[in-house]
Design an enzyme around this catalytic site. Structure first.
Site, PDB file in Angstrom:
ATOM      1  N   ASP A  19       3.376   4.270  -4.064  1.00 48.56           N
ATOM      2  CA  ASP A  19       2.826   3.020  -4.608  1.00 48.56           C
ATOM      3  C   ASP A  19       2.250   3.246  -6.001  1.00 48.56           C
ATOM      4  O   ASP A  19       1.784   4.344  -6.316  1.00 48.56           O
ATOM      5  CB  ASP A  19       1.730   2.503  -3.655  1.00 48.56           C
ATOM      6  CG  ASP A  19       1.327   1.076  -3.980  1.00 48.56           C
ATOM      7  OD1 ASP A  19       2.112   0.369  -4.643  1.00 48.56           O
ATOM      8  OD2 ASP A  19       0.222   0.667  -3.580  1.00 48.56           O
ATOM      9  N   ASN A  67       9.424  -6.742  -0.054  1.00 50.94           N
ATOM     10  CA  ASN A  67       9.748  -6.538  -1.469  1.00 50.94           C
ATOM     11  C   ASN A  67      10.828  -7.503  -1.993  1.00 50.94           C
ATOM     12  O   ASN A  67      11.016  -7.637  -3.196  1.00 50.94           O
ATOM     13  CB  ASN A  67      10.193  -5.090  -1.738  1.00 50.94           C
ATOM     14  CG  ASN A  67       9.052  -4.087  -1.730  1.00 50.94           C
ATOM     15  OD1 ASN A  67       9.234  -2.913  -1.446  1.00 50.94           O
ATOM     16  ND2 ASN A  67       7.832  -4.537  -2.059  1.00 50.94           N
TER      17      ASN A  67
HETATM   18  C1  FPP Z   1       5.812   0.757  -5.272  1.00 51.82           C
HETATM   19  O1  FPP Z   1       5.223   0.513  -6.508  1.00 51.82           O
HETATM   20  C2  FPP Z   1       7.162   1.281  -5.420  1.00 51.82           C
HETATM   21  C3  FPP Z   1       8.290   0.663  -5.000  1.00 51.82           C
HETATM   22  C4  FPP Z   1       8.279  -0.660  -4.354  1.00 51.82           C
HETATM   23  C5  FPP Z   1       9.620   1.250  -5.197  1.00 51.82           C
HETATM   24  C6  FPP Z   1       9.766   2.727  -5.022  1.00 51.82           C
HETATM   25  C7  FPP Z   1      10.930   3.172  -5.796  1.00 51.82           C
HETATM   26  C8  FPP Z   1      11.037   4.333  -6.478  1.00 51.82           C
HETATM   27  C9  FPP Z   1      10.010   5.376  -6.430  1.00 51.82           C
HETATM   28  C10 FPP Z   1      12.213   4.572  -7.335  1.00 51.82           C
HETATM   29  C11 FPP Z   1      13.410   5.218  -6.802  1.00 51.82           C
HETATM   30  C12 FPP Z   1      13.489   5.548  -5.368  1.00 51.82           C
HETATM   31  C13 FPP Z   1      14.398   6.411  -4.832  1.00 51.82           C
HETATM   32  C14 FPP Z   1      14.373   6.675  -3.375  1.00 51.82           C
HETATM   33  C15 FPP Z   1      15.373   7.138  -5.643  1.00 51.82           C
HETATM   34  P1  FPP Z   1       4.835  -0.980  -6.905  1.00 51.82           P
HETATM   35  O2  FPP Z   1       5.958  -1.536  -7.713  1.00 51.82           O
HETATM   36  O3  FPP Z   1       4.483  -1.775  -5.710  1.00 51.82           O
HETATM   37  O4  FPP Z   1       3.579  -0.719  -7.805  1.00 51.82           O
HETATM   38  P2  FPP Z   1       2.328  -1.694  -8.046  1.00 51.82           P
HETATM   39  O5  FPP Z   1       1.652  -1.847  -6.705  1.00 51.82           O
HETATM   40  O6  FPP Z   1       1.498  -0.933  -9.029  1.00 51.82           O
HETATM   41  O7  FPP Z   1       2.852  -2.981  -8.586  1.00 51.82           O
END
Ligand code: FPP
Length: 252
Positions: A19, A67
């Site tokens: 996250d 998401n």
């Molecule tokens: C959460 O941060 C992250 C995600 C929803 C996506 C995770 C994806 C990756 C790490 C990239 C690639 C993955 C793979 C398996 C190659 P957020 O966007 O919710 O952050 P925020 O809470 O700060 O908005």
């Protein structure tokens, strides 16, 4: 720090709620996509470190059912990154003996993504090293719904009424082969489980770091394992040394 870890007390299964990609980007006045792009490096690092440590299973929460509420362009970016990751890292995953799998309702993903996922699953299916579960279109509640429906189908095939116990539910989970996570890591300082592995984390040790996912490094993983090794896991019982004290007290 790795030398300080107790080799015989490593978590067998580690799960990670990655996250903070968006906040990492906002802090740098960058678009959210930049945060997701920067989130690939720690994915690679954590997988590699877990392989080196001999962790049996690693489950990464990459995309939840919730998401889909995000802007289309952001979701597209995530698919592009996942496809690129699978194509670029497949040789490395194979070399490390990783068995790649997904958990979640993956059929709802775009066909091109499903094709790359299927390819990675097939290409790594004979590997006997670490099991890597990537959670995609995953939700703990919908997993439980899928489990219940699976059990209902089994029940309809039987003549006598079926009794359901905990083992029957565990056997139907997406993670049935990997067992429950011993350690759950969450980045970005949020104290939530966000619909992740709801059944499986009943007795997981939870470790939260303020670090945003793109800044998460192998040293953070080692720190989490070190913290895990200091915990006294009681599973509702008493601490390890307590039973002998109790016996002494009872014999008096
Ligand atoms: C959460 O941060 C992250 C995600 C929803 C996506 C995770 C994806 C990756 C790490 C990239 C690639 C993955 C793979 C398996 C190659 P957020 O966007 O919710 O952050 P925020 O809470 O700060 O908005």
């Amino acid at each position: 720090m790795a030398q300080m870890l107790v080799p015989g007390r490593l978590p067998r299964h580690i799960a990670v709620i990655m996250d903070g990609n968006g906040r990492w980007a906002r802090k740098r006045l960058l678009p959210r996509a930049a945060g997701h792009r920067a989130g690939v490096r720690p994915v690679r690092e954590v997988i590699e470190a877990c392989c080196r440590l001999g962790i049996e299973a690693l489950t990464l929460y990459a995309f939840s059912v919730e998401n889909w509420k995000r802007p289309r362009a952001e979701i597209q970016t995530l698919w592009v990154l996942l496809r690129r990751y699978l194509r670029q890292e497949l040789p490395e995953l194979k070399a490390n003996g990783v068995r790649f799998q997904t958990i979640g309702r993956v059929d709802a993903l775009p066909q091109a993504v499903c094709d790359d996922i299927d390819n990675a699953i097939v290409e790594t299916s004979a590997n006997t090293g670490m099991r890597l579960n990537v959670a995609l279109n995953y939700s703990g509640r919908s997993e439980i719904v899928d489990v219940v429906n699976g059990l209902l189908r089994q029940s309809h095939r039987r003549e006598a009424p079926m009794q359901v116990d905990e083992a029957a539910i565990s056997d139907q989970l997406y993670t049935a082969d990997a067992g429950d996570p011993d350690l759950l890591i969450r980045t970005s300082g949020e104290y939530r489980v966000s619909n992740f592995l709801l059944w499986q984390i009943a007795y997981s040790e939870i470790w939260v770091t303020d670090r945003y996912w793109p800044d998460f490094r192998t040293t953070d993983l080692l720190e989490s394992i070190l913290a895990y090794q200091k915990r006294s896991r009681r599973f509702g019982g008493l601490p390890d040394e307590a039973p002998s004290r109790q016996l002494v007290a009872a014999s008096k």
